[in-house]
Design a protein around this motif. Structure first.
Motif: not given
Length: 255
Positions: A58, A22-23, A97-99, A26, A74, A49, A51-52, A101
């Motif tokens: 993504w 996922r990381r 915010h991604s971190d 993103l 997210p 949103c 998503y990853g 999530w």
């Protein structure tokens, strides 16, 4: 949207692999695919949103309709601020915010499948060894890597003459070793010493001393640290003449 409903990692390694996938997706959206990502985040659209997915892909999409959702969602409405901020600042905001999530998803799996304290700590340490998405997007990850490399090279030039390091698998340092059994008339004193030793904590993470872990003592403040917490290995400790913990090193640098 993939979403993860059919993929439920059940071990620390599987959750970490899910996290890394996922990381990677993103980071791709916020770096190599940034132009496409920027165009998809039209402020005229509804709440969107980012998503990853575990597949390192993504997607920008509307949030899940079900309440509560299968996984943590997210940050909502990332597209609304796109034209109201500098692009770099907006991307950094989305990265932060991604971190948050990613951590929420990882520890959701941990809670769902009953990870104990040791598993949660191991998962966090594995995650914490990776730069955050914000660090990658803002460029601070490269700066920190150079600083660590410079500090490592500087420390490796020192020679070790009086090590206070506790070797892995050996007896704990005398300062914190548990006393040997004594005569009955000394039981009271022995219990008092054991109680004091039970409060021995790592100066970095605050966890208790364990005899099967590598520890090292700061020659300045005399606090003990897990080797892994201060990134010192037994082999490296043998070549350090006088060890100073990060806090003491920073104090001397400021003066």
């Amino acid at each position: 949207m993939e979403g993860g409903q059919q993929y439920n990692p059940r071990t620390v390694e599987e959750v970490f692999r899910d996290f890394k996938g996922r990381r990677a997706g993103l980071i791709k959206a916020l770096t190599t695919d940034v132009e496409e990502f920027y165009q998809q985040c039209d402020p005229e659209k509804e709440n969107l949103c980012l998503y990853g997915f575990p597949s390192e892909q993504w997607e920008v999409n509307l949030p899940a309709e079900e309440v509560p959702p299968e996984l943590p969602e997210p940050a909502l409405g990332i597209n609304f601020a796109r034209d109201g901020m500098q692009e770099k600042d907006w991307l950094s905001l989305v990265a932060v915010h991604s971190d948050a999530w990613l951590l929420a998803v990882a520890f959701y799996f941990g809670a769902r499948f009953g990870f104990d304290r040791a598993d949660r700590r191991r998962l966090f340490n594995m995650i914490n060894d990776l730069p955050t998405i914000f660090e990658v997007v803002s460029g601070t990850a490269k700066k920190q890597s150079k600083e660590k490399s410079s500090m490592s090279n500087h420390s490796s030039t020192k020679s070790k003459s009086n090590s206070k390091a506790a070797q892995l698998g050996s007896e704990p340092p005398p300062k914190y070793s548990r006393p040997q059994p004594k005569d009955e008339d000394e039981d009271g004193l022995e219990e008092e010493e054991v109680d004091e030793q039970g409060e021995t904590l790592c100066g970095a993470c605050g966890e208790n001393y364990a005899s099967d872990e590598f520890w090292i003592c700061c020659d300045v403040c005399e606090k003990w640290f897990h080797g892994k917490c201060v990134k010192i290995t037994p082999a490296r400790a043998e070549h350090i003449k006088q060890y100073k913990c990060p806090a003491c090193s920073n104090k001397r640098a400021r003066t």
